[in-house]
Design a protein around this motif. Sequence first.
Motif: not given
Length: 69
Positions: A19-29, A33-37
């Motif tokens: 779950l921690i790894l999935a959270f970190v990957v989501g934040i990094a993505a 991404s240029s359209d996001g944050i």
Amino acid sequence: MKVMRYLEQKAQGMVEYALILAFVVGIAAALTSSDGIKGAIETTFEKVTTTLNTANGTQGGTADSSKTN
């Protein structure tokens, strides 16, 4: 009984790490991404830079920090 309890705790730890790894990957993505944050942060910094340059009387670029008043 002792072995079963150990395996349950080990499985819980693995799920927590996943779950921690999935959270970190989501934040990094989201950040890359240029359209996001990333785009929103860049736009905000550009607006702040423009506002500060306008207030300082400069026309773009960075203000010369060695200049004394």
